[in-house]
Write a protein that holds these residues in place. Sequence first.
Motif, PDB file in Angstrom:
ATOM      1  N   GLU A 182       0.827  -1.207   0.000  1.00 54.80           N
ATOM      2  CA  GLU A 182       0.000   0.000   0.000  1.00 54.80           C
ATOM      3  C   GLU A 182       0.861   1.256   0.000  1.00 54.80           C
ATOM      4  O   GLU A 182       0.534   2.243  -0.658  1.00 54.80           O
ATOM      5  CB  GLU A 182      -0.943  -0.011   1.199  1.00 54.80           C
ATOM      6  CG  GLU A 182      -2.069  -1.006   1.068  1.00 54.80           C
ATOM      7  CD  GLU A 182      -2.962  -1.032   2.297  1.00 54.80           C
ATOM      8  OE1 GLU A 182      -2.744  -0.231   3.215  1.00 54.80           O
ATOM      9  OE2 GLU A 182      -3.887  -1.864   2.318  1.00 54.80           O
ATOM     10  N   ALA A 183       1.974   1.227   0.711  1.00 53.04           N
ATOM     11  CA  ALA A 183       2.876   2.379   0.729  1.00 53.04           C
ATOM     12  C   ALA A 183       3.465   2.618  -0.658  1.00 53.04           C
ATOM     13  O   ALA A 183       3.601   3.757  -1.096  1.00 53.04           O
ATOM     14  CB  ALA A 183       3.983   2.166   1.753  1.00 53.04           C
ATOM     15  N   LYS A 184       3.807   1.550  -1.368  1.00 57.14           N
ATOM     16  CA  LYS A 184       4.341   1.696  -2.729  1.00 57.14           C
ATOM     17  C   LYS A 184       3.284   2.277  -3.656  1.00 57.14           C
ATOM     18  O   LYS A 184       3.585   3.103  -4.507  1.00 57.14           O
ATOM     19  CB  LYS A 184       4.833   0.356  -3.258  1.00 57.14           C
ATOM     20  CG  LYS A 184       6.130  -0.092  -2.649  1.00 57.14           C
ATOM     21  CD  LYS A 184       6.563  -1.418  -3.222  1.00 57.14           C
ATOM     22  CE  LYS A 184       7.829  -1.905  -2.533  1.00 57.14           C
ATOM     23  NZ  LYS A 184       8.242  -3.213  -3.026  1.00 57.14           N
ATOM     24  N   ASN A 185       2.032   1.817  -3.497  1.00 62.16           N
ATOM     25  CA  ASN A 185       0.953   2.353  -4.330  1.00 62.16           C
ATOM     26  C   ASN A 185       0.733   3.832  -4.063  1.00 62.16           C
ATOM     27  O   ASN A 185       0.418   4.594  -4.967  1.00 62.16           O
ATOM     28  CB  ASN A 185      -0.345   1.576  -4.101  1.00 62.16           C
ATOM     29  CG  ASN A 185      -0.306   0.214  -4.729  1.00 62.16           C
ATOM     30  OD1 ASN A 185       0.464  -0.033  -5.651  1.00 62.16           O
ATOM     31  ND2 ASN A 185      -1.114  -0.690  -4.218  1.00 62.16           N
ATOM     32  N   LEU A 186       0.861   4.253  -2.825  1.00 63.23           N
ATOM     33  CA  LEU A 186       0.692   5.667  -2.502  1.00 63.23           C
ATOM     34  C   LEU A 186       1.848   6.494  -3.027  1.00 63.23           C
ATOM     35  O   LEU A 186       1.686   7.670  -3.330  1.00 63.23           O
ATOM     36  CB  LEU A 186       0.554   5.848  -0.985  1.00 63.23           C
ATOM     37  CG  LEU A 186      -0.714   5.282  -0.363  1.00 63.23           C
ATOM     38  CD1 LEU A 186      -0.661   5.448   1.145  1.00 63.23           C
ATOM     39  CD2 LEU A 186      -1.934   5.964  -0.936  1.00 63.23           C
ATOM     40  N   MET A 187       3.031   5.920  -3.120  1.00 51.08           N
ATOM     41  CA  MET A 187       4.198   6.649  -3.617  1.00 51.08           C
ATOM     42  C   MET A 187       4.147   6.804  -5.133  1.00 51.08           C
ATOM     43  O   MET A 187       4.802   7.663  -5.679  1.00 51.08           O
ATOM     44  CB  MET A 187       5.489   5.927  -3.209  1.00 51.08           C
ATOM     45  CG  MET A 187       5.751   5.951  -1.713  1.00 51.08           C
ATOM     46  SD  MET A 187       5.863   7.604  -1.026  1.00 51.08           S
ATOM     47  CE  MET A 187       7.411   8.118  -1.716  1.00 51.08           C
ATOM     48  N   GLY A 188       3.381   5.973  -5.830  1.00 51.73           N
ATOM     49  CA  GLY A 188       3.304   6.040  -7.285  1.00 51.73           C
ATOM     50  C   GLY A 188       2.879   7.402  -7.808  1.00 51.73           C
ATOM     51  O   GLY A 188       3.592   8.012  -8.601  1.00 51.73           O
ATOM     52  N   PRO A 189       1.721   7.925  -7.382  1.00 51.61           N
ATOM     53  CA  PRO A 189       1.294   9.239  -7.868  1.00 51.61           C
ATOM     54  C   PRO A 189       2.273  10.355  -7.498  1.00 51.61           C
ATOM     55  O   PRO A 189       2.497  11.270  -8.274  1.00 51.61           O
ATOM     56  CB  PRO A 189      -0.058   9.457  -7.190  1.00 51.61           C
ATOM     57  CG  PRO A 189      -0.550   8.098  -6.877  1.00 51.61           C
ATOM     58  CD  PRO A 189       0.674   7.283  -6.587  1.00 51.61           C
ATOM     59  N   LYS A 190       2.854  10.258  -6.333  1.00 49.85           N
ATOM     60  CA  LYS A 190       3.831  11.282  -5.923  1.00 49.85           C
ATOM     61  C   LYS A 190       5.060  11.231  -6.827  1.00 49.85           C
ATOM     62  O   LYS A 190       5.590  12.266  -7.228  1.00 49.85           O
ATOM     63  CB  LYS A 190       4.233  11.069  -4.465  1.00 49.85           C
ATOM     64  CG  LYS A 190       5.161  12.135  -3.955  1.00 49.85           C
ATOM     65  CD  LYS A 190       5.477  11.931  -2.486  1.00 49.85           C
ATOM     66  CE  LYS A 190       6.396  13.042  -2.004  1.00 49.85           C
ATOM     67  NZ  LYS A 190       6.747  12.866  -0.593  1.00 49.85           N
ATOM     68  N   LYS A 191       5.491  10.033  -7.162  1.00 52.32           N
ATOM     69  CA  LYS A 191       6.651   9.886  -8.037  1.00 52.32           C
ATOM     70  C   LYS A 191       6.342  10.429  -9.438  1.00 52.32           C
ATOM     71  O   LYS A 191       7.186  11.072 -10.051  1.00 52.32           O
ATOM     72  CB  LYS A 191       7.078   8.426  -8.107  1.00 52.32           C
ATOM     73  CG  LYS A 191       8.367   8.210  -8.834  1.00 52.32           C
ATOM     74  CD  LYS A 191       8.860   6.798  -8.702  1.00 52.32           C
ATOM     75  CE  LYS A 191      10.205   6.692  -9.389  1.00 52.32           C
ATOM     76  NZ  LYS A 191      10.850   5.426  -9.121  1.00 52.32           N
ATOM     77  N   ILE A 195       7.124  14.625 -13.505  1.00 49.46           N
ATOM     78  CA  ILE A 195       6.560  15.641 -14.402  1.00 49.46           C
ATOM     79  C   ILE A 195       7.101  17.016 -14.044  1.00 49.46           C
ATOM     80  O   ILE A 195       7.448  17.800 -14.930  1.00 49.46           O
ATOM     81  CB  ILE A 195       5.016  15.613 -14.360  1.00 49.46           C
ATOM     82  CG1 ILE A 195       4.508  14.336 -15.030  1.00 49.46           C
ATOM     83  CG2 ILE A 195       4.424  16.845 -15.025  1.00 49.46           C
ATOM     84  CD1 ILE A 195       3.031  14.109 -14.892  1.00 49.46           C
ATOM     85  N   HIS A 196       7.203  17.313 -12.772  1.00 49.96           N
ATOM     86  CA  HIS A 196       7.752  18.596 -12.336  1.00 49.96           C
ATOM     87  C   HIS A 196       9.203  18.747 -12.800  1.00 49.96           C
ATOM     88  O   HIS A 196       9.584  19.794 -13.328  1.00 49.96           O
ATOM     89  CB  HIS A 196       7.664  18.708 -10.814  1.00 49.96           C
ATOM     90  CG  HIS A 196       8.299  19.940 -10.272  1.00 49.96           C
ATOM     91  ND1 HIS A 196       7.747  21.193 -10.436  1.00 49.96           N
ATOM     92  CD2 HIS A 196       9.457  20.123  -9.585  1.00 49.96           C
ATOM     93  CE1 HIS A 196       8.538  22.091  -9.867  1.00 49.96           C
ATOM     94  NE2 HIS A 196       9.573  21.461  -9.346  1.00 49.96           N
TER      95      HIS A 196
END
Length: 116
Positions: free
Chosen positions: A32-41, A46-47
Motif C-alpha cells: 500500500e505504501a508503494k501504491n501511494l508513492m506512485g502518484p507522488k513519483k 513531471i515537475h
Amino acid sequence: MTVGTGSQPPDFGAIGNGQTPSASATRLAEAEAKNLMGPKKVRTTIHTLTIIVLWFGAAILLCIFAVRAWHLIGPMSWRWLPAEELQSIDKMLFSSAFGGIVIKYIGDILFDKKSP
C-alpha cells in the motif's frame, strides 16, 4: 461482529495489544505504501521534466536573442543571416504573445509590486 471475539482476522487482533503484526500484514502495508508513492513519483517526474524543458527553452531564447543582438552591433563582415531570416527572428521575439510574457516578466522584476 463484536470486538474481541475470534471472528476478526488475526492481523486486526494485534492492534492495540502490543503484538507485532504478521508477515502478511507487513507485506500488505508495504504494498500500500508503494501504491501511494506512485502518484507522488509521477508528479515529481513531471515537475522535473517541466523544469528541464523551461531551462532548455530559456537557453534557446537566449541564443536567439544573442544572435539578433550580434547582427545589430557586430561588423558587417561577420553577419551571416540574410534580412528575411532576421525579420523572422524579429517577428518571433517581438510578437504580441512573446512580447507580453517578456514585458510582464521584466515589469515584475523592475517594478516590485510588494514594495510601497
